[in-house]
Write a protein that holds these residues in place. Structure first.
Motif, mmCIF file in Angstrom:
data_model
loop_
_atom_site.group_PDB
_atom_site.id
_atom_site.type_symbol
_atom_site.label_atom_id
_atom_site.label_comp_id
_atom_site.label_asym_id
_atom_site.label_seq_id
_atom_site.Cartn_x
_atom_site.Cartn_y
_atom_site.Cartn_z
ATOM 1 N N CYS A 5 1.352 4.912 6.014
ATOM 2 C CA CYS A 5 1.943 3.573 5.996
ATOM 3 C C CYS A 5 3.344 3.588 6.592
ATOM 4 O O CYS A 5 3.730 2.670 7.331
ATOM 5 C CB CYS A 5 1.981 3.042 4.572
ATOM 6 S SG CYS A 5 0.351 2.700 3.860
ATOM 7 N N GLU A 21 0.835 -1.213 0.000
ATOM 8 C CA GLU A 21 0.000 0.000 0.000
ATOM 9 C C GLU A 21 0.867 1.259 0.000
ATOM 10 O O GLU A 21 0.548 2.242 -0.671
ATOM 11 C CB GLU A 21 -0.925 -0.001 1.215
ATOM 12 C CG GLU A 21 -1.866 1.198 1.259
ATOM 13 C CD GLU A 21 -2.733 1.224 2.501
ATOM 14 O OE1 GLU A 21 -3.483 2.210 2.684
ATOM 15 O OE2 GLU A 21 -2.655 0.261 3.308
ATOM 16 N N THR A 71 2.167 1.677 -3.653
ATOM 17 C CA THR A 71 1.109 1.992 -4.622
ATOM 18 C C THR A 71 0.536 3.391 -4.393
ATOM 19 O O THR A 71 0.284 4.120 -5.357
ATOM 20 C CB THR A 71 -0.010 0.946 -4.566
ATOM 21 O OG1 THR A 71 -0.476 0.809 -3.220
ATOM 22 C CG2 THR A 71 0.476 -0.393 -5.076
ATOM 23 N N THR A 72 0.329 3.780 -3.148
ATOM 24 C CA THR A 72 -0.207 5.122 -2.877
ATOM 25 C C THR A 72 0.820 6.196 -3.231
ATOM 26 O O THR A 72 0.452 7.287 -3.684
ATOM 27 C CB THR A 72 -0.619 5.262 -1.404
ATOM 28 O OG1 THR A 72 0.466 4.846 -0.554
ATOM 29 C CG2 THR A 72 -1.842 4.428 -1.107
ATOM 30 N N ALA A 106 -1.526 9.104 2.411
ATOM 31 C CA ALA A 106 -1.726 7.685 2.707
ATOM 32 C C ALA A 106 -0.394 6.949 2.757
ATOM 33 O O ALA A 106 -0.184 6.071 3.606
ATOM 34 C CB ALA A 106 -2.642 7.058 1.655
ATOM 35 N N SER A 107 0.525 7.306 1.859
ATOM 36 C CA SER A 107 1.843 6.668 1.852
ATOM 37 C C SER A 107 2.599 6.971 3.135
ATOM 38 O O SER A 107 3.243 6.080 3.718
ATOM 39 C CB SER A 107 2.635 7.158 0.638
ATOM 40 O OG SER A 107 3.845 6.449 0.502
ATOM 41 N N GLN A 113 0.504 6.636 -6.881
ATOM 42 C CA GLN A 113 -0.758 7.301 -7.203
ATOM 43 C C GLN A 113 -0.800 8.745 -6.711
ATOM 44 O O GLN A 113 -1.831 9.414 -6.831
ATOM 45 C CB GLN A 113 -1.924 6.517 -6.599
ATOM 46 C CG GLN A 113 -2.097 5.128 -7.187
ATOM 47 C CD GLN A 113 -3.011 4.242 -6.358
ATOM 48 O OE1 GLN A 113 -3.510 4.653 -5.297
ATOM 49 N NE2 GLN A 113 -3.227 3.011 -6.813
ATOM 50 N N SER A 114 0.311 9.227 -6.158
ATOM 51 C CA SER A 114 0.435 10.592 -5.619
ATOM 52 C C SER A 114 -0.473 10.828 -4.419
ATOM 53 O O SER A 114 -0.793 11.978 -4.088
ATOM 54 C CB SER A 114 0.152 11.635 -6.702
ATOM 55 O OG SER A 114 1.079 11.516 -7.764
ATOM 56 N N ASP A 115 -0.898 9.752 -3.758
ATOM 57 C CA ASP A 115 -1.647 9.878 -2.507
ATOM 58 C C ASP A 115 -0.624 9.840 -1.375
ATOM 59 O O ASP A 115 -0.491 8.849 -0.650
ATOM 60 C CB ASP A 115 -2.660 8.733 -2.384
ATOM 61 C CG ASP A 115 -3.591 8.902 -1.190
ATOM 62 O OD1 ASP A 115 -3.408 9.882 -0.427
ATOM 63 O OD2 ASP A 115 -4.482 8.050 -1.011
ATOM 64 N N TYR A 116 0.083 10.960 -1.235
ATOM 65 C CA TYR A 116 1.239 10.986 -0.342
ATOM 66 C C TYR A 116 0.856 10.890 1.126
ATOM 67 O O TYR A 116 1.590 10.301 1.926
ATOM 68 C CB TYR A 116 2.049 12.250 -0.598
ATOM 69 C CG TYR A 116 2.557 12.352 -2.010
ATOM 70 C CD1 TYR A 116 3.349 11.348 -2.556
ATOM 71 C CD2 TYR A 116 2.238 13.440 -2.827
ATOM 72 C CE1 TYR A 116 3.808 11.414 -3.861
ATOM 73 C CE2 TYR A 116 2.699 13.533 -4.133
ATOM 74 C CZ TYR A 116 3.482 12.517 -4.645
ATOM 75 O OH TYR A 116 3.927 12.593 -5.931
#
Length: 288
Positions: free
Chosen positions: A131, A115, A118-119, A127-128, A122-125
């Motif tokens: 993690c 995750e 992948t985040t 969320a990254s 996907q530029s969902d920093y």
């Protein structure tokens, strides 16, 4: 194993090199996977994160449990994931990590690391980074990773800030902080650090909380270009005048040395010897 446990990485590298010799004689997928994983671990422990990522990405599920006393599949997923995010750009993460069938199978063994990667892609920093926060306790207790975790997470955050700001000429720090899942004050400190290190070409409007790209001073650039052109012209002119002066005084440049011509027509202090000889001959004739 003892060399790795005692952090004798040069000695460990010599032992791992013997695996390569063994693989040349008897190819074995499990040993090949172990060879890649151990090479990645050696480079990782020496802070060569890009090289470590390259080796970890070649390690597949064939690693199995044969090397569990040194490194597990979960370790390969975690080490390879954080090293890739710290040293690869977004396109490389896509091509070399997520589209890599060998490593993707390993990555999917650890849902949190999967995750995180992948985040990030996907530029969902935000969320990254969440993690990363979840993985922190595990990393701090890890035999190899604990000494590198702070540096790696800092490198990942710096890469994200640079990547996020790249398409903009100015951006609100509050919006940027929301997207990255951090506070405005912490983000401002991180941006200031990157600016001081020369990685981020921008300036911070602390009053309005805006990060602005530093515009190039075209007038100054043009001035320096003109001055450089003028200096080049002066050097070329001086070189030409020096060459003409040497020719005028009977000198020439051959084979890396400056020599004086034996005979030369014209006037000058170096051409008076024939005239002096003629005057002396006339004086002798007159005395006779």
């Amino acid at each position: 194993a003892c060399a790795i446990y005692t952090s004798s990485w040069t000695q460990a590298g010599n032992h791992v090199a013997k695996l390569q010799q063994y693989l040349r004689k008897e190819p074995n997928p499990s040993v090949q996977a172990g060879y890649c994983a151990l090479n990645g671990l050696i480079h990782f422990s020496q802070s060569s994160y890009h090289s470590a990522a390259v080796w970890f990405l070649q390690t597949g599920l064939m690693l199995g449990t044969g090397f569990n006393d040194l490194i597990t599949l979960g370790d390969v997923a975690l080490y390879g994931g954080v090293c890739a995010l710290a040293s690869f750009n977004r396109d490389e993460v896509d091509a070399r990590v997520l589209r890599n069938p060998v490593f993707r199978d390993v990555l999917e063994c650890d849902p949190t690391v999967f995750e995180m990667v992948t985040t990030f892609h996907q530029s969902d920093y935000a969320a990254s980074f969440r993690c990363l926060a979840v993985l922190k306790d595990r990393a701090k207790a890890d035999l190899y990773l604990h000494a590198h975790w702070d540096h790696l997470t800092s490198a990942i955050r710096s890469r994200v800030i640079l990547q996020y700001f790249l398409p903009y000429t100015s951006v609100s720090l509050s919006l940027m902080a929301t997207a990255l899942g951090t506070s405005v004050n912490d983000l401002e400190l991180e941006c200031a650090k990157l600016i001081n290190e020369g990685q981020l070409v921008a300036r911070i409007d602390s009053h309005n909380k805006i990060l602005r790209a530093r515009e190039a001073d075209n007038r100054t650039l043009t001035f320096h270009k003109v001055m450089a052109t003028g200096d080049k012209f002066v050097r070329n002119t001086r070189s030409t005048l020096l060459g003409l002066s040497m020719l005028q005084h009977g000198f020439s440049h051959k084979g890396g040395a400056i020599i004086r011509n034996a005979q030369r027509a014209g006037t000058g202090s170096f051409n008076n010897e024939p005239q002096e000889q003629a005057v002396q001959a006339q004086a002798q004739d007159g005395s006779q």
